[in-house]
Enzyme design. Structure first.
Site, PDB file in Angstrom:
ATOM      1  CB  SER A  14     -22.438 -50.767  21.719  1.00  0.00           C
ATOM      2  OG  SER A  14     -22.491 -51.133  23.080  1.00  0.00           O
ATOM      3  CG  MET A  41     -26.199 -51.582  31.285  1.00  0.00           C
ATOM      4  SD  MET A  41     -26.434 -53.255  30.643  1.00  0.00           S
ATOM      5  CE  MET A  41     -26.326 -52.923  28.872  1.00  0.00           C
TER       6      MET A  41
HETATM    7  C1  DX5 Z   1     -28.338 -52.935  25.075  1.00  0.00           C
HETATM    8  C2  DX5 Z   1     -27.402 -51.799  24.821  1.00  0.00           C
HETATM    9  C3  DX5 Z   1     -26.892 -51.773  23.440  1.00  0.00           C
HETATM   10  C4  DX5 Z   1     -26.078 -52.976  23.067  1.00  0.00           C
HETATM   11  C5  DX5 Z   1     -26.352 -53.260  21.631  1.00  0.00           C
HETATM   12  O1  DX5 Z   1     -29.057 -52.724  26.233  1.00  0.00           O
HETATM   13  O2  DX5 Z   1     -28.047 -50.553  25.057  1.00  0.00           O
HETATM   14  O3  DX5 Z   1     -26.173 -50.581  23.152  1.00  0.00           O
HETATM   15  O4  DX5 Z   1     -24.702 -52.808  23.249  1.00  0.00           O
HETATM   16  O5  DX5 Z   1     -25.746 -54.464  21.295  1.00  0.00           O
HETATM   17  P1  DX5 Z   1     -26.090 -55.207  19.923  1.00  0.00           P
HETATM   18  O6  DX5 Z   1     -25.732 -54.278  18.801  1.00  0.00           O
HETATM   19  O7  DX5 Z   1     -25.259 -56.426  19.976  1.00  0.00           O
HETATM   20  O8  DX5 Z   1     -27.570 -55.506  19.934  1.00  0.00           O
END
Ligand code: DX5
Ligand code: ZN
Length: 225
Positions: A14, A41
């Site tokens: 991500s 977002m």
């Molecule tokens: C959170 C996002 C995730 C985020 C995950 O709302 O949808 O994709 O980037 O991040 P980690 O792997 O750090 O939990």
């Protein structure tokens, strides 16, 4: 009993955890990934604000990796197909934000991408089992959407197991993706529950060598690490 998928695991770093001032370089650093997870977002559906179509358009020209766009936005019916038109491989939106998920899935597919349905940790799976026939991916959030770096919620894994059973029994054809808190310690439980796509933000971009972190996650998801 393990419901592990027989399919090869897909690792989707991500870019939420990447350095946004150096996005093209950060994407090059994960060239051994399977998908690139792009978190959109809107400061309404979730409190955070990230990026939108112009950034996706620019990034599309910077890498060959398939884009896994995760829309954490209100009114996905207005925006989802646009990400498909920009060349996303997969466009996933939240069922909690959608009045007619099937209609949005059809619009995404008509625009040339695969369609994904995301559910928050507190959202049950059962009411949506029927409409999943119109989707290519089920995204089970393993944290509350909005921020990277949160702790993995193992209590949502029964939803992954239930979805995997439906796939194995031939009732559904789906990728089952987990997102949030995935690292070398938590990925095994998610894989054993039946996930086959693993989003990882901080555990990849927080590593000294993001490409090596991807390989370690892949080995663990295969059951070899
Ligand atoms: C959170 C996002 C995730 C985020 C995950 O709302 O949808 O994709 O980037 O991040 P980690 O792997 O750090 O939990
Ligand atoms: Zn995400």
């Amino acid at each position: 009993m393990s419901t592990r998928s027989a399919a090869a695991p897909l690792i989707a770093p991500s870019i939420l955890s990447a350095d946004f001032a150096r996005l093209a370089d950060e994407v090059q650093a994960v060239a051994n990934a399977d998908w690139l997870h792009v978190d959109v977002m809107d400061n309404h559906f979730v409190p955070n604000l990230t990026l939108g179509p112009p950034v996706v358009k620019s990034l599309r020209a910077a890498t060959d990796l398939p884009f896994d766009c995760h829309l954490m936005i209100d009114a996905p019916e207005r925006w989802a197909a646009g990400y498909a038109e920009l060349g996303a491989h997969n466009v996933t939106f939240h069922v909690e934000a959608a009045a007619d998920p099937g209609q949005i899935a059809r619009a995404i597919r008509a625009a040339g991408a695969e369609a994904g349905l995301a559910i928050k940790p507190g959202t049950p799976l059962d009411p949506y089992l029927e409409i999943l026939a119109e989707f290519d991916t089920l995204l089970v959030m393993t944290v509350e959407p909005g921020f990277g770096g949160q702790e993995f919620m193992a209590e949502v894994l029964p939803k992954v197991t239930e979805a995997r059973r439906r796939v194995e029994s031939g009732h559904l054809r789906l990728h089952i993706e987990v997102d949030g808190g995935i690292n070398e310690d938590t990925i095994t439980a998610a894989a054993e529950a039946g996930a086959d796509v693993f989003v990882a933000g901080s555990s990849v971009y927080g590593a000294d060598d993001p490409a090596a972190a991807i390989e370690r996650l892949r080995a663990r998801a295969r059951g070899a690490g």
